[in-house]
Design a protein around this motif. Structure first.
Motif, mmCIF file in Angstrom:
data_model
loop_
_atom_site.group_PDB
_atom_site.id
_atom_site.type_symbol
_atom_site.label_atom_id
_atom_site.label_comp_id
_atom_site.label_asym_id
_atom_site.label_seq_id
_atom_site.Cartn_x
_atom_site.Cartn_y
_atom_site.Cartn_z
ATOM 1 N N CYS A 134 0.851 -1.193 0.000
ATOM 2 C CA CYS A 134 0.000 0.000 0.000
ATOM 3 C C CYS A 134 0.886 1.243 0.000
ATOM 4 O O CYS A 134 1.987 1.228 0.538
ATOM 5 C CB CYS A 134 -0.882 0.035 1.254
ATOM 6 S SG CYS A 134 -2.007 -1.361 1.362
ATOM 7 N N CYS A 173 -3.915 -1.929 4.455
ATOM 8 C CA CYS A 173 -3.146 -0.742 4.096
ATOM 9 C C CYS A 173 -1.858 -0.715 4.896
ATOM 10 O O CYS A 173 -1.831 -1.056 6.072
ATOM 11 C CB CYS A 173 -3.947 0.519 4.378
ATOM 12 S SG CYS A 173 -3.075 2.030 3.898
ATOM 13 N N ASP A 181 -4.839 4.797 -0.144
ATOM 14 C CA ASP A 181 -3.919 4.021 0.669
ATOM 15 C C ASP A 181 -4.436 2.603 0.916
ATOM 16 O O ASP A 181 -3.678 1.751 1.366
ATOM 17 C CB ASP A 181 -3.713 4.697 2.025
ATOM 18 C CG ASP A 181 -3.092 6.080 1.881
ATOM 19 O OD1 ASP A 181 -3.200 6.854 2.834
ATOM 20 O OD2 ASP A 181 -2.517 6.358 0.808
ATOM 21 N N MET A 182 -5.706 2.384 0.657
ATOM 22 C CA MET A 182 -6.313 1.106 0.998
ATOM 23 C C MET A 182 -6.390 0.194 -0.217
ATOM 24 O O MET A 182 -6.616 0.641 -1.331
ATOM 25 C CB MET A 182 -7.717 1.317 1.570
ATOM 26 C CG MET A 182 -7.725 2.079 2.891
ATOM 27 S SD MET A 182 -9.377 2.277 3.568
ATOM 28 C CE MET A 182 -10.120 3.385 2.365
#
Length: 242
Positions: free
Chosen positions: A140, A184, A150-151
């Motif tokens: 991530c 993440c 970010d996920m």
């Protein structure tokens, strides 16, 4: 009384001599009761001999057939079960899904459940437990301005097609199992890049009532396939009858 008599001897000079008993053994004639017992005993011996001969014949002629019948029943009564192991093979026949096999690693199939065209085919109507796992390794990137980027969303899905849904030419699959996991990896200093790898397994499993001829398959998003892990016990798909 017959068989018990006494003899008296007279001595003309000394007088009579007291009798000394003489016992004579006499064989008694068999009574009707004894004759009946003997006849019954002889009949019982004849019946026992006949039963023994019959048992000997059955022991040599029917025993193999009974053994074969028992083995056939044990084979037919084996619980239907199948366990598949899989990996992503971009150059294989199934480029848009996990490629499953039942003859590698811990894979096997028995009781009528089989793998056909990368799908599990149900042999008989009944209750079945369905399970699947997909393992991924992903990285991530941390971006404070766009936190949603970010996920990474990981998913694993099992779908079913049934003859009651439609024809072979127009297959419509319905979702039976689905699981989504969000992972993440954020960098400690808030920088944009992080090369760390996250390893995650997404497992699904539940009991379903299935019909004869149903087909089950897994679905993995194309973007996730390159991140699918390889190795024993990482990715599997299976069904067993209850």
């Amino acid at each position: 009384m017959e068989g018990d008599c006494s003899r008296v001897t007279v001595d003309l000079e000394n007088g009579p001599v007291y009798p000394s008993p003489i016992v004579t053994l006499v064989r008694e004639k068999p009574t009707r009761q004894w004759r009946l017992c003997g006849a019954l005993l002889a009949m019982a011996l004849c019946v026992s001999a006949a039963l023994f001969i019959t048992w000997q014949k059955q022991d040599h002629t029917e025993k193999p057939d009974e053994l074969q019948h028992m083995l056939r029943q044990l084979s037919e009564n084996r619980k239907a079960a199948i366990h598949l192991e899989g990996e992503y093979n971009p150059s294989g026949a199934y480029k848009s899904s996990v490629e499953w096999t039942d003859d590698e690693g811990q894979g096997f199939s028995q009781g009528g459940l089989k793998l056909n065209n990368n799908e599990i085919v149900i042999p008989q109507t009944g209750l079945y437990f369905i399970y699947s796992q997909a393992s991924f390794h992903v990285s991530c990137k941390a971006n404070p301005k766009h936190p949603n980027e970010d996920m990474v969303h990981l998913s694993n899905t099992v779908k079913r097609w049934s003859p009651s849904y439609g024809t072979e030419d127009n297959k419509v699959y319905q979702t039976l199992l689905n699981s989504v996991r969000t992972v993440c990896k954020k960098s400690s200093n808030g920088e944009a890049a992080s090369e760390g790898k996250w390893y995650n397994a997404v497992y699904v499993g539940a009991v379903f009532s299935l019909e004869r001829g149903d087909r089950l398959r897994t679905v993995t998003e194309n973007r996730l396939l390159p991140h699918l892990e390889s190795g024993a016990g990482k990715n599997f798909f299976g069904v067993f009858a209850l």
